[in-house]
Design a protein around this motif. Structure first.
Motif, PDB file in Angstrom:
ATOM      1  N   LEU A 248      46.376  64.214  90.951  1.00  0.00           N
ATOM      2  CA  LEU A 248      46.772  65.601  90.753  1.00  0.00           C
ATOM      3  C   LEU A 248      46.175  66.174  89.475  1.00  0.00           C
ATOM      4  O   LEU A 248      45.918  65.456  88.512  1.00  0.00           O
ATOM      5  N   ALA A 249      45.990  67.486  89.481  1.00  0.00           N
ATOM      6  CA  ALA A 249      45.619  68.178  88.254  1.00  0.00           C
ATOM      7  C   ALA A 249      46.847  68.303  87.363  1.00  0.00           C
ATOM      8  O   ALA A 249      47.983  68.410  87.837  1.00  0.00           O
ATOM      9  N   LEU A 250      46.615  68.279  86.048  1.00  0.00           N
ATOM     10  CA  LEU A 250      47.692  68.530  85.098  1.00  0.00           C
ATOM     11  C   LEU A 250      48.146  69.992  85.205  1.00  0.00           C
ATOM     12  O   LEU A 250      47.450  70.820  85.808  1.00  0.00           O
ATOM     13  N   PRO A 251      49.302  70.338  84.642  1.00  0.00           N
ATOM     14  CA  PRO A 251      49.824  71.701  84.822  1.00  0.00           C
ATOM     15  C   PRO A 251      48.866  72.811  84.413  1.00  0.00           C
ATOM     16  O   PRO A 251      48.875  73.899  85.001  1.00  0.00           O
ATOM     17  N   GLY A 252      48.026  72.572  83.426  1.00  0.00           N
ATOM     18  CA  GLY A 252      47.067  73.585  82.998  1.00  0.00           C
ATOM     19  C   GLY A 252      45.807  73.637  83.830  1.00  0.00           C
ATOM     20  O   GLY A 252      44.893  74.413  83.522  1.00  0.00           O
ATOM     21  N   GLY A 253      45.727  72.812  84.881  1.00  0.00           N
ATOM     22  CA  GLY A 253      44.582  72.827  85.775  1.00  0.00           C
ATOM     23  C   GLY A 253      43.538  71.767  85.511  1.00  0.00           C
ATOM     24  O   GLY A 253      42.575  71.630  86.274  1.00  0.00           O
ATOM     25  N   SER A 254      43.673  70.986  84.432  1.00  0.00           N
ATOM     26  CA  SER A 254      42.682  69.961  84.093  1.00  0.00           C
ATOM     27  C   SER A 254      42.879  68.712  84.935  1.00  0.00           C
ATOM     28  O   SER A 254      44.001  68.355  85.292  1.00  0.00           O
ATOM     29  N   ARG A 255      41.776  68.039  85.211  1.00  0.00           N
ATOM     30  CA  ARG A 255      41.826  66.757  85.919  1.00  0.00           C
ATOM     31  C   ARG A 255      41.390  65.633  84.989  1.00  0.00           C
ATOM     32  O   ARG A 255      40.520  65.817  84.137  1.00  0.00           O
ATOM     33  N   VAL A 256      42.006  64.482  85.175  1.00  0.00           N
ATOM     34  CA  VAL A 256      41.751  63.323  84.323  1.00  0.00           C
ATOM     35  C   VAL A 256      40.727  62.425  84.998  1.00  0.00           C
ATOM     36  O   VAL A 256      40.858  62.118  86.193  1.00  0.00           O
TER      37      VAL A 256
END
Length: 448
Positions: free
Chosen positions: A91-99
């Motif tokens: 999943l993307a983090l809440p701010g839209g970033s992907r790990v």
């Protein structure tokens, strides 16, 4: 990073099965997928950190062991990339970033694209804080260093891509494994442009300003395992030295980057050939994983010269993958990825984001930045080696940062960029500032 308009039509470049017919078709396909046209509107960024397991030792901030992949997957939970957790929803983090994870355990945040640099920095900063909290729940610490001065390079990810990469670069020198495992960057991504003329102007500007901005933000003077030598950016030294054909296109001769990028990409040696049924272990079919015939280019594969070794011709999926194995200072990936900036201390990564945003803010600023930087456009090695100690490069860096400050989108951004210009004028590197003066950063002592 997404862009605002649809990609160029490329149906004429490939058959319905995705097979490539000719070199001309392949070059046209590259032009379509690597340079998506549309009015410049979006900006994105990627941040990388070294990682350590447990408390840092007294000998250095990165001297603690690398984390286990299982510990990273456990810490990240549903945000874990599938490279370390095959069943993860990623999943993307809440701010839209992907790990994502780099081969040596460096952790990376890839932002969503945003309409303003301020919004990008706000969202990415929030995601970075959450990432830190997730990692620290399992005693893993992200470290804001562009190069690891303490640990020997060690590859954690055992994917076939990285096995082939290490083998290919290992035949050239030590810098490939150092780059893969012991370096971290700040990358900024911007739209390519609305038409070929604007693409050419923006591409030319990003390359022209590169050496000066490399020096302005260079902060990796030590890299364990690098040959002796004093360098302002050991990280960029590694990139410049690991594979010239793959990392140093002769862009000063490119009148039309869209066409030239396609020609260059086809003539870069293959880093690997994907074989989905092969786990990459020697002896497991095809005699050793994804390894490519030494020195063979994608054009060779396309022409049939590798029929005996590979057993098939490439399709558009193979070409798409080959494009991800090119590592120039600015990479065309639909948008333009600026890849020449060291990872910055603390939240100071916001400063190069605002600099790039400002210098590309209008055609007039693009032209002025290009003109200011033109005398330094080919001085990549000097910038990586000497950094701000070179008076001409220092003067160019200060001039560009002051231009960026004058055209920054917000007063906060302008103040931060002007502060960076003053730092450069006095010859200080980012890590020498007592307080990181980044836009919107927490004040000293704030809980992160």
């Amino acid at each position: 990073m997404a862009v605002t308009l649809e990609r160029l039509q490329t149906a004429s470049c490939a058959t319905e099965q995705g097979e490539l017919s000719t070199r001309a078709a392949a070059e046209a396909y590259i032009g379509g997928v690597c340079f998506k046209l549309g009015p410049p509107a979006l900006i994105g960024a990627e941040l990388e950190w070294l990682t350590v397991q447990g408390e840092c030792s007294a000998s250095g901030p990165s001297a603690a062991p690398r984390p286990q992949l299982s510990a990273l997957a456990d810490a990240l939970g549903p945000y874990a990339p599938r490279s370390i957790a095959a069943d993860s929803p990623a999943l993307a983090l809440p701010g839209g970033s992907r790990v994502t994870l780099e081969p040596g355990g460096q952790i990376e945040l890839s932002s969503a694209p945003y309409g303003t640099a301020a919004q990008l920095c706000d969202r990415l900063r929030e995601d970075a804080r959450l990432l830190r909290e997730l990692l620290e729940s399992r005693s893993i610490r992200p470290i804001s260093l562009a190069a690891d001065a303490d640990r020997r390079p060690k590859r954690l990810l055992q994917l076939p891509r990285y096995r082939a990469m290490e083998r290919s670069f290992g035949g050239i020198g030590p810098f490939g494994k150092l780059m893969m495992c012991n370096t971290a960057a700040t990358q900024v991504s911007v739209d390519a442009g609305g038409d070929r003329a604007e693409v050419t102007a923006r591409w030319t500007a990003l390359y022209a300003i590169g050496p000066a901005l490399l020096a302005a933000f260079a902060c990796s003077p030590a890299l364990r395992g690098a040959p002796p030598g004093t360098w302002a950016s050991q990280r960029m030294r590694a990139w410049l030295r690991l594979d010239n054909a793959r990392t140093r296109p002769q862009v000063l001769d490119w009148a039309d980057p869209v066409a030239a990028y396609g020609r260059w990409a086809l003539d870069v040696p293959l880093l690997c050939v994907r074989r989905p049924d092969d786990a990459g272990e020697p002896g497991n079919g095809h005699h050793g994983g994804w390894f490519a015939p030494p020195g063979a280019t994608f054009a060779d594969w396309l022409s049939g010269a590798l029929d005996d070794e590979v057993g098939r011709r490439p399709d558009t999926g193979d070409l798409d993958y080959h494009l991800t194995t090119l590592f120039p200072p600015v990479r065309a990936s639909g948008h333009l990825e600026v890849r020449y900036i060291d990872a910055q201390p603390g939240d100071a990564w916001t400063v190069p984001v605002h600099v790039i945003d400002a210098l590309l803010s209008s055609p007039a600023v693009v032209a002025e930045a290009t003109s200011l930087a033109a005398p330094l456009a080919d001085r990549w090695v000097d910038a990586a080696r000497s950094g701000l100690a070179d008076p001409d490069i220092r003067a160019g860096a200060v001039a560009l940062l002051r231009l960026a400050a004058a055209h920054a989108a917000t007063e906060q951004a302008a103040r931060a960029v002007e502060s960076a210009a003053e730092r450069c004028r006095s010859g200080r590197i980012p890590t020498e500032d007592d307080i990181v003066n980044s836009v919107g950063a927490d004040p000293p002592g704030a809980d992160r």
